[in-house]
Motif scaffolding. Structure first.
Motif, short mmCIF file in Angstrom:
data_model
loop_
_atom_site.label_atom_id
_atom_site.label_comp_id
_atom_site.label_asym_id
_atom_site.label_seq_id
_atom_site.Cartn_x
_atom_site.Cartn_y
_atom_site.Cartn_z
N SER A 179 13.99 -5.70 -2.91
CA SER A 179 13.43 -6.47 -3.88
C SER A 179 13.66 -5.93 -5.32
CB SER A 179 12.15 -6.95 -3.91
OG SER A 179 11.49 -5.40 -3.67
N THR A 183 12.39 -9.25 -11.19
CA THR A 183 12.44 -9.76 -12.55
C THR A 183 12.84 -8.36 -13.42
OG1 THR A 183 10.12 -9.02 -12.47
CG2 THR A 183 10.67 -11.54 -12.19
N ARG A 195 -2.17 -5.80 -15.37
CA ARG A 195 -2.79 -4.90 -14.37
C ARG A 195 -4.00 -4.25 -15.29
NH1 ARG A 195 1.81 -1.55 -11.04
NH2 ARG A 195 2.32 -3.24 -9.65
N THR A 207 3.07 -4.40 1.88
CA THR A 207 3.55 -4.14 0.51
C THR A 207 3.72 -2.58 0.42
OG1 THR A 207 2.91 -6.42 -0.79
CG2 THR A 207 3.39 -4.19 -2.03
N PRO A 213 4.40 1.00 -3.52
CA PRO A 213 4.13 0.98 -4.92
C PRO A 213 3.24 1.79 -5.39
CG PRO A 213 2.92 -0.71 -3.86
CD PRO A 213 3.78 -0.14 -2.72
N LEU A 215 1.14 1.24 -7.98
CA LEU A 215 -0.05 0.39 -8.55
C LEU A 215 -0.69 0.82 -9.67
CD1 LEU A 215 -1.31 -1.25 -5.07
CD2 LEU A 215 0.52 -2.11 -6.56
N THR A 216 -0.25 1.58 -10.67
CA THR A 216 -0.89 1.93 -11.83
C THR A 216 -0.19 1.15 -13.02
OG1 THR A 216 0.83 3.57 -12.04
CG2 THR A 216 -1.22 4.27 -11.17
N ARG A 218 0.82 2.52 -16.05
CA ARG A 218 2.02 3.30 -16.67
C ARG A 218 2.46 2.93 -18.06
NH1 ARG A 218 3.43 2.24 -11.46
NH2 ARG A 218 5.34 1.20 -12.22
N GLU A 301 -1.68 -8.73 -5.96
CA GLU A 301 -0.12 -8.61 -6.08
C GLU A 301 0.80 -8.75 -4.62
OE1 GLU A 301 2.56 -6.32 -8.43
OE2 GLU A 301 0.70 -5.75 -9.75
N1 LIG Z 1 10.18 -6.22 -6.98
C1 LIG Z 1 9.41 -6.96 -8.03
C2 LIG Z 1 7.96 -6.75 -8.03
N2 LIG Z 1 7.29 -6.28 -6.97
C3 LIG Z 1 6.01 -5.85 -6.84
C4 LIG Z 1 5.66 -5.01 -5.46
O1 LIG Z 1 4.45 -5.72 -5.00
C5 LIG Z 1 5.08 -3.68 -6.30
O2 LIG Z 1 4.17 -3.96 -6.86
C6 LIG Z 1 6.26 -2.87 -6.93
O3 LIG Z 1 6.87 -2.35 -5.98
C7 LIG Z 1 5.71 -2.23 -8.06
O4 LIG Z 1 5.38 -1.19 -7.71
P1 LIG Z 1 4.46 -0.21 -8.97
O5 LIG Z 1 2.95 -0.27 -8.72
O6 LIG Z 1 5.20 -0.57 -10.20
O7 LIG Z 1 5.00 1.36 -8.44
N3 LIG Z 1 7.05 -7.40 -8.86
C8 LIG Z 1 7.74 -7.76 -10.07
O8 LIG Z 1 7.11 -8.13 -10.99
N4 LIG Z 1 9.17 -7.81 -10.29
C9 LIG Z 1 9.83 -7.47 -9.27
O9 LIG Z 1 11.07 -7.82 -9.10
#
Ligand SMILES: Nc1c(/N=C/[C@H](O)[C@H](O)[C@H](O)COP(=O)(O)O)[nH]c(=O)[nH]c1=O
Length: 372
Positions: A179, A183, A195, A207, A213, A215-216, A218, A301
């Motif tokens: 994934s 986006t 967030r 997930t 993830p 989940l901050t 940043r 999420e």
């Molecule tokens: N894979 C995608 C997403 N994927 C969202 C996942 O559930 C997870 O939040 C991500 O791995 C982000 O983690 P972190 O908290 O930033 O480290 N969310 C998006 O909006 N677009 C995508 O392409």
């Protein structure tokens, strides 16, 4: 708002001052929980003598700050406030009494407080003291801003937004569960900004296991990270999971049968483990527990399994869909909502598309759940 920018202060109508107060309130949305975000403007002889927002629960309310700024000008002034002034002793003394004491002539209010304890009491106090009160100015805009707060007051559970990102053919990952990334960076930054406006963010153990993830938020100059919540019935989360890092508080909800030794090991990592009364995690119990903790806004999420349970439970007030201009295909590629969904299209959850935006190459659709 344009008039404030261009036409100076002359010829401003009451809606213009209320619009300014609403902008102040909107700018602090997300940092005042479990209090509502409130803005206030004080006007005397057509000039702005004070303007403020309530900044943090437990600190002074907006109308008190704005009137204090006005100093001696407050006598006989007009006060614009986005939510009905409080009449009861919360963490701070009642604003209605303060406005009376300061000799305010007129109070304009956008939205009334739905809390039966206070509804109308502030207005009644003001009118009994001879203060003129007018309500409902920019009411719709204010009620939209206060939707999470009103939901929280009425249900004692968080206002839930489900955010999901998918390809144009509705997939959140490929058949091989890749994934990265569906986006664009701009859309993912926008999602992190989302967030930062929430008290807490929730994901399921799938997930955590698949995406690991953090989940901050940043983001530069972003406010504190939301509380991270993981639904993990059997406490399968690996101790090295990034979500257990020290960047933000983390709460793990597990079922009554989850292994005790794992719970102890997580508590060593300064992670709060909430053991629920049933073997299976019930969404409504989790939401009640989060409401108890004063969490007013929750961003879910996913992934697909958790989103599916929230959908089935009818526990969501708002959906935000990010849609990428890509097609990934694959009959087994996962879609945003797991479980069995609704058997008939007629039973599909009715939404109202409120906003459609383009964020970089992606679409962002904000949808409200239609009241049943
Ligand atoms: N894979 C995608 C997403 N994927 C969202 C996942 O559930 C997870 O939040 C991500 O791995 C982000 O983690 P972190 O908290 O930033 O480290 N969310 C998006 O909006 N677009 C995508 O392409």
């Amino acid at each position: 708002w344009r008039k404030l920018h261009t036409g100076g202060m002359k010829g401003l109508q009451k809606e213009d001052y209320m619009q300014l107060a609403l902008h102040l309130a909107e700018s602090v949305a997300g940092q005042t929980s479990p209090n509502p975000p409130v803005g206030s403007v004080v006007v005397k002889n057509g000039t702005i003598a004070g303007m403020a927002a309530h900044l943090k629960a437990g600190e002074k309310h907006a109308e008190r700050l704005a009137v204090e700024q006005a100093g001696p000008l407050a006598e006989g002034a007009e006060v614009f406030v986005t939510l009905e002034p409080c009449a009861h002793y919360g963490k701070t003394p009642p604003c209605a009494d303060f406005l009376i004491e300061k000799g305010i002539k007129t109070v304009y209010i956008a939205a009334l407080d739905p809390n039966p304890l206070v509804a109308g009491k502030g207005i009644e106090k003001l009118r009994q003291a001879g203060v003129k009160v007018e309500t409902g100015i920019l009411k719709e805009q204010a009620e939209k801003l206060y939707r999470p707060f009103f939901h929280f007051i009425q249900t004692k559970t968080p206002f839930v937004t489900v955010k999901t990102a998918m390809t144009a053919d509705g997939k959140i990952a490929s058949e091989t569960r890749d994934s990265k990334w569906i986006t664009s960076e701009e859309a993912r930054r926008d999602a992190r900004r989302l967030r930062s406006r929430h008290d807490a963010i929730l994901v399921g153990i799938q997930t955590v296991l698949h995406d690991n993830p953090l989940l901050t938020t940043r983001l530069p100059h972003s406010r504190k990270n939301p509380i991270r919540i993981v639904l993990d019935t059997h406490l399968r989360i690996p101790p090295e999971a990034k979500v257990l890092s020290g960047d933000a508080p983390t709460i793990i909800f597990c079922g009554s049968d989850a292994p005790k030794e794992k719970e102890q090991c997580l508590k060593q990592l300064d992670v709060e483990v909430v053991r629920m009364p049933h073997a299976r995690l019930l969404i409504r119990d989790v939401l009640a527990a989060l409401g108890e903790k004063g969490i007013m806004t929750l961003l879910v999420e996913g992934g697909a399994a958790v989103n599916g349970s929230f959908l089935k439970e009818g526990a969501v007030q708002q959906y935000i869909f990010y849609i990428a201009p890509k097609v990934i295909g694959g009959k087994n590629a996962p879609s945003p909502f797991g479980g069995h969904g609704f058997g008939k299209v007629a039973d599909a959850l009715p939404l109202r598309f409120e906003k459609v935006e383009q964020i970089g190459p992606d679409l962002k659709i904000t949808a409200a759940v239609q009241k049943e």
